[in-house]
Design a protein around this motif. Structure first.
Motif, PDB file in Angstrom:
ATOM      1  N   UNK A  97       0.855  -1.126  -0.102  1.00  0.00           N
ATOM      2  CA  UNK A  97       0.028  -0.106   0.083  1.00  0.00           C
ATOM      3  C   UNK A  97       0.812   1.278  -0.125  1.00  0.00           C
ATOM      4  N   UNK A  98       0.654   2.177  -1.029  1.00  0.00           N
ATOM      5  CA  UNK A  98       1.435   3.342  -0.970  1.00  0.00           C
ATOM      6  C   UNK A  98       0.441   4.512  -0.710  1.00  0.00           C
ATOM      7  N   UNK A  99       1.144   5.410   0.060  1.00  0.00           N
ATOM      8  CA  UNK A  99       0.361   6.508   0.580  1.00  0.00           C
ATOM      9  C   UNK A  99       1.223   7.750   1.058  1.00  0.00           C
ATOM     10  N   UNK A 100       0.748   8.753   0.596  1.00  0.00           N
ATOM     11  CA  UNK A 100       1.849   9.959   1.163  1.00  0.00           C
ATOM     12  C   UNK A 100       3.292   9.909   1.136  1.00  0.00           C
ATOM     13  N   UNK A 101       3.948   9.043   0.092  1.00  0.00           N
ATOM     14  CA  UNK A 101       5.175   8.744  -0.080  1.00  0.00           C
ATOM     15  C   UNK A 101       5.783   7.523   0.605  1.00  0.00           C
ATOM     16  N   UNK A 102       4.950   7.048   1.537  1.00  0.00           N
ATOM     17  CA  UNK A 102       5.438   5.620   2.023  1.00  0.00           C
ATOM     18  C   UNK A 102       4.774   4.422   1.386  1.00  0.00           C
ATOM     19  N   UNK A 103       5.488   3.325   1.580  1.00  0.00           N
ATOM     20  CA  UNK A 103       4.808   2.026   0.926  1.00  0.00           C
ATOM     21  C   UNK A 103       5.059   0.867   2.036  1.00  0.00           C
ATOM     22  N   UNK A 104       4.005   0.489   2.250  1.00  0.00           N
ATOM     23  CA  UNK A 104       3.808  -0.701   3.298  1.00  0.00           C
ATOM     24  C   UNK A 104       3.415  -2.030   2.608  1.00  0.00           C
ATOM     25  N   UNK A 163       8.489  -0.974 -14.417  1.00  0.00           N
ATOM     26  CA  UNK A 163       9.603  -0.975 -13.409  1.00  0.00           C
ATOM     27  C   UNK A 163       9.857  -2.610 -13.116  1.00  0.00           C
ATOM     28  N   UNK A 164      10.939  -3.046 -12.761  1.00  0.00           N
ATOM     29  CA  UNK A 164      11.309  -4.259 -12.039  1.00  0.00           C
ATOM     30  C   UNK A 164      10.652  -4.509 -10.987  1.00  0.00           C
ATOM     31  N   UNK A 165      10.251  -5.773 -10.748  1.00  0.00           N
ATOM     32  CA  UNK A 165       9.376  -6.099  -9.573  1.00  0.00           C
ATOM     33  C   UNK A 165      10.433  -5.980  -8.296  1.00  0.00           C
ATOM     34  N   UNK A 166      11.511  -5.942  -8.426  1.00  0.00           N
ATOM     35  CA  UNK A 166      12.491  -6.061  -7.218  1.00  0.00           C
ATOM     36  C   UNK A 166      13.210  -4.731  -7.169  1.00  0.00           C
ATOM     37  N   UNK A 167      12.663  -3.661  -7.818  1.00  0.00           N
ATOM     38  CA  UNK A 167      13.167  -2.238  -7.856  1.00  0.00           C
ATOM     39  C   UNK A 167      12.524  -1.612  -6.656  1.00  0.00           C
ATOM     40  N   UNK A 188      14.044   1.199  -5.413  1.00  0.00           N
ATOM     41  CA  UNK A 188      15.007   2.564  -5.362  1.00  0.00           C
ATOM     42  C   UNK A 188      13.914   3.494  -5.159  1.00  0.00           C
ATOM     43  N   UNK A 189      14.623   5.009  -5.561  1.00  0.00           N
ATOM     44  CA  UNK A 189      13.995   6.141  -5.586  1.00  0.00           C
ATOM     45  C   UNK A 189      13.176   6.285  -6.679  1.00  0.00           C
ATOM     46  N   UNK A 190      13.494   5.178  -7.587  1.00  0.00           N
ATOM     47  CA  UNK A 190      13.027   5.428  -9.119  1.00  0.00           C
ATOM     48  C   UNK A 190      11.526   4.767  -9.009  1.00  0.00           C
ATOM     49  N   UNK A 191      11.389   3.761  -8.139  1.00  0.00           N
ATOM     50  CA  UNK A 191      10.087   3.390  -7.803  1.00  0.00           C
ATOM     51  C   UNK A 191       9.105   4.575  -7.309  1.00  0.00           C
ATOM     52  N   UNK A 192       9.648   5.098  -6.384  1.00  0.00           N
ATOM     53  CA  UNK A 192       8.609   5.855  -5.829  1.00  0.00           C
ATOM     54  C   UNK A 192       8.277   7.140  -6.848  1.00  0.00           C
ATOM     55  N   UNK A 193       9.354   7.540  -7.651  1.00  0.00           N
ATOM     56  CA  UNK A 193       9.262   8.659  -8.685  1.00  0.00           C
ATOM     57  C   UNK A 193       8.233   8.057  -9.808  1.00  0.00           C
ATOM     58  N   UNK A 194       8.190   6.750 -10.028  1.00  0.00           N
ATOM     59  CA  UNK A 194       7.319   6.333 -11.026  1.00  0.00           C
ATOM     60  C   UNK A 194       5.759   6.485 -10.491  1.00  0.00           C
ATOM     61  N   UNK A 195       5.525   5.934  -9.322  1.00  0.00           N
ATOM     62  CA  UNK A 195       4.239   6.127  -8.653  1.00  0.00           C
ATOM     63  C   UNK A 195       3.831   7.208  -8.374  1.00  0.00           C
ATOM     64  N   UNK A 196       4.672   8.374  -7.930  1.00  0.00           N
ATOM     65  CA  UNK A 196       4.218   9.872  -7.877  1.00  0.00           C
ATOM     66  C   UNK A 196       3.922  10.443  -9.147  1.00  0.00           C
ATOM     67  N   UNK A 197       4.876  10.012 -10.381  1.00  0.00           N
ATOM     68  CA  UNK A 197       4.362  10.616 -11.521  1.00  0.00           C
ATOM     69  C   UNK A 197       3.111  10.132 -12.017  1.00  0.00           C
ATOM     70  N   UNK A 198       2.771   8.822 -11.967  1.00  0.00           N
ATOM     71  CA  UNK A 198       1.488   8.479 -12.300  1.00  0.00           C
ATOM     72  C   UNK A 198       0.204   9.000 -11.497  1.00  0.00           C
TER      73      UNK A 198
END
Length: 445
Positions: free
Chosen positions: A205-212, A295-299, A301-311
Motif C-alpha cells: 500500500x502506497x500513501x503519502x510517499x510511504x509504501x507498506x 519497473x522491475x518487480x525487485x526495484x 529504489x527512489x526510481x520506484x517512488x518517482x514512478x508512482x508519484x509521476x502516475x
C-alpha cells in the motif's frame, strides 16, 4: 449607547445565519469528533521521538484512530509544523524559532490547566517539549513540507513527515489533536501496488510517499523432471498453474483493495504477464487502475517512488481539469466565491462546500483558532473580542479550518492556470449567496 461595528456584525451573523452558541457548538464538534473511549491497544513507536521515527515514519489511518483513543495518562502534546523555504536556514533553522514561539504561547494559554495536573504529569510536559526541540534540531526535512508529532512521555512517540503543508499549531491537551491529519489522510490517494511475476506476487500500500508491504503469495511450480516423451503435458501443467497463480493474485488484490480502502491500483511486472493478469481482475478494480508502471518487480529504489508519484501526478492533473472546468457553472448560478477576500468571508460563515487553491498561494493574515475566524487585517475576534493572532500564511489556516468542517479541499498543483481568473482561490458555496451578502459580514466592513 450606540452599537459598535463588531456588535453589529455579530448581530447580523446571528440573525442571518446562526447564533453564537450554535457557532461555538459547531467549532467544538470539530475538535471532539475523534475523542473515543480507551481501546487498550498498544500504540506503536519507540521510547523517544528519534527511535519512533527510525522504526516507523508513517501513521496509517488505523494507527491514528488508536492514537486518538488510547491516551488516558495525562496531557498529549501535538505539533503541526511547516517547513517553508525561508525556514530552512543552515545554522539555525527558522522552524525551530517557530516551534519555540508556539511552545511559549501554548504554555501561557494552558497555565491553569497545567497547574491542575498531578505532579508527575505536570513535570512531564517540559520534558516532552524538550524532547521535541531536540528531535527538531537534528531533523532533516529532505523534501518534506511539514511534520506532525504526537508526544506523551515514553508511552506515545509518533513522528510523520508530510509532503503537504499544514497550519502551524502546538496543543497540550488531554486529547491529541488528530483531526487535521485525519483530513489530510482522507484527501490522499491510497494506491494498492501489485508486483507480479510468474513465481511470486507481492502486494503493498502506497500513501503519502510511504509504501507498506501487505501480503505475498508464491506460485506452485510443478516439477521439471518428466519423461522425455511427455514435454507437452508438463507445459500444459505449467500454464494451468500460472493461471491459478494469476487468479489467486487477482483475488488477493481485490480483497486488499477493499479492506484497505484503496483508491487506485498500480501494476508492476512484465507487460504480457500483466495484460493476462488483468483478465482475472474484477471490472470494478480494473476501472481504478493507475496504470502499468515500467519497473522491475525487485526495484525498491527512489526510481520506484518517482514512478508512482509521476502516475499519481497525471491522475491529479486530469482530476484538476475536470473539477476546475465546473467553476464557471457554479459562478453562473451564484454559488461561487472567487478571490481570497470573498473566500475568507464564505469560510467565516461556514458556507463552503468545496475549496480550490493554487498550491503556491501564500498571504499573511490573522486568525482566531478558538472560533475558526479568519481575517486579512488585524483586529479583534467578533465572538470573544480577543485580538486576532497573526498568521504567517493565512492560506494554511483556511485549509485547516475547511478540512475540519468537512469541506472538500483541492490544492491545485498542475493546472494553476485554470485558477487564474479566480485569483488563485475559489470556493463552491452550499447555497446561492450574493457578493453583497458575503461582504456584509466581513470583519473589514
Amino acid at each position: 449607547m450606540p452599537e459598535t461595528g463588531g456588535e453589529h456584525m455579530i448581530g447580523r451573523m446571528a440573525t442571518t445565519w446562526e447564533t453564537i452558541e450554535e457557532r461555538e457548538r459547531r467549532v467544538r464538534g470539530t475538535r471532539t469528533a475523534s475523542a473515543m473511549v480507551r481501546a487498550g491497544e498498544q500504540i506503536p513507536g519507540g521510547k523517544n521521538l528519534k527511535a519512533a521515527f527510525t522504526a516507523r515514519p508513517f501513521i496509517s489511518p488505523e494507527e491514528l484512530r488508536t492514537i486518538a483513543r488510547d491516551h488516558d495518562e495525562g496531557p498529549v502534546i501535538t505539533l503541526y509544523l511547516n517547513f517553508a523555504g525561508e525556514r530552512l536556514v543552515r545554522d539555525h533553522p527558522l522552524f525551530l524559532t517557530v516551534f519555540d514561539s508556539l511552545r511559549h504561547g501554548e504554555l501561557e494559554a494552558r497555565k491553569l490547566y497545567l497547574e491542575s495536573l498531578p505532579h508527575a504529569e505536570r513535570l512531564r510536559v517540559p520534558e516532552d517539549l524538550a524532547d521535541i526541540h531536540a528531535f527538531l534540531e537534528g531533523f532533516q526535512p529532505e523534501g518534506a513540507r511539514a511534520i506532525v508529532i504526537f508526544k506523551q512521555g515514553a508511552r506515545l512517540n509518533r513522528v510523520m513527515p508530510l509532503p503537504v503543508r499544514v497550519a502551524d499549531s502546538l496543543t497540550i491537551d488531554i486529547d491529541p489533536y488528530v483531526e487535521p491529519l485525519e483530513a489530510i489522510l482522507e484527501e490522499q490517494r491510497r494506491v494498492l501496488v501489485v508486483d507480479l511475476s510468474k513465481e511470486n506476487t507481492a502486494v503493498s500500500l502506497y500513501e503519502l510517499g510511504y509504501e507498506e508491504p501487505l501480503a505475498s503469495i508464491k506460485a506452485f511450480e510443478p516439477s521439471g523432471s518428466v519423461d522425455a516423451s511427455g514435454p507437452g503435458k508438463v507445459q500444459r501443467r505449467r500454464l494451468t498453474h500460472l493461471q491459478w497463480h494469476l487468479k489467486s493474485s487477482a483475488l488477493l488484490a481485490d480483497r486488499l483493495f477493499r479492506e484497505k480502502g484503496a483508491d487506485l491500483v498500480a501494476l508492476i511486472g512484465e507487460e504480457g504477464l500483466v495484460a493476462e493478469f488483468e483478465d482475472y481482475v474484477p471490472k470494478a478494480l480494473r476501472e481504478r487502475s493507475l496504470g502499468r508502471l515500467r519497473l522491475a518487480t525487485d526495484d525498491r529504489t527512489i526510481k520506484r517512488r518517482a514512478a508512482i508519484e509521476g502516475a499519481l501526478a497525471e491522475t491529479r492533473k486530469l482530476q484538476e481539469e475536470a473539477a476546475l472546468s465546473e467553476l464557471g457553472f457554479y459562478k453562473g448560478h451564484g454559488r461561487l466565491a472567487a478571490g481570497l477576500e470573498l473566500v475568507i468571508d464564505a469560510a467565516n460563515l461556514f458556507l463552503m462546500r468545496q475549496l480550490f487553491l493554487d498550491d503556491q498561494l501564500a498571504r499573511a493574515g490573522y486568525v482566531c483558532r478558538t472560533h475558526h475566524f479568519l481575517s486579512l487585517t488585524p483586529g479583534a475576534c467578533p465572538f470573544d473580542n480577543q485580538p486576532l493572532l497573526p498568521a504567517e500564511n493565512v492560506i494554511d489556516e483556511l485549509v485547516e479550518i475547511a478540512r475540519l468542517h468537512g469541506v472538500q479541499v483541492m490544492l491545485v498543483t498542475s493546472r494553476q492556470d485554470l485558477l487564474g481568473p479566480y485569483e488563485g482561490v475559489a470556493a463552491v458555496l452550499v447555497t446561492a449567496t450574493s457578493v453583497d451578502e458575503l461582504r456584509t459580514v466581513s470583519v473589514t466592513s
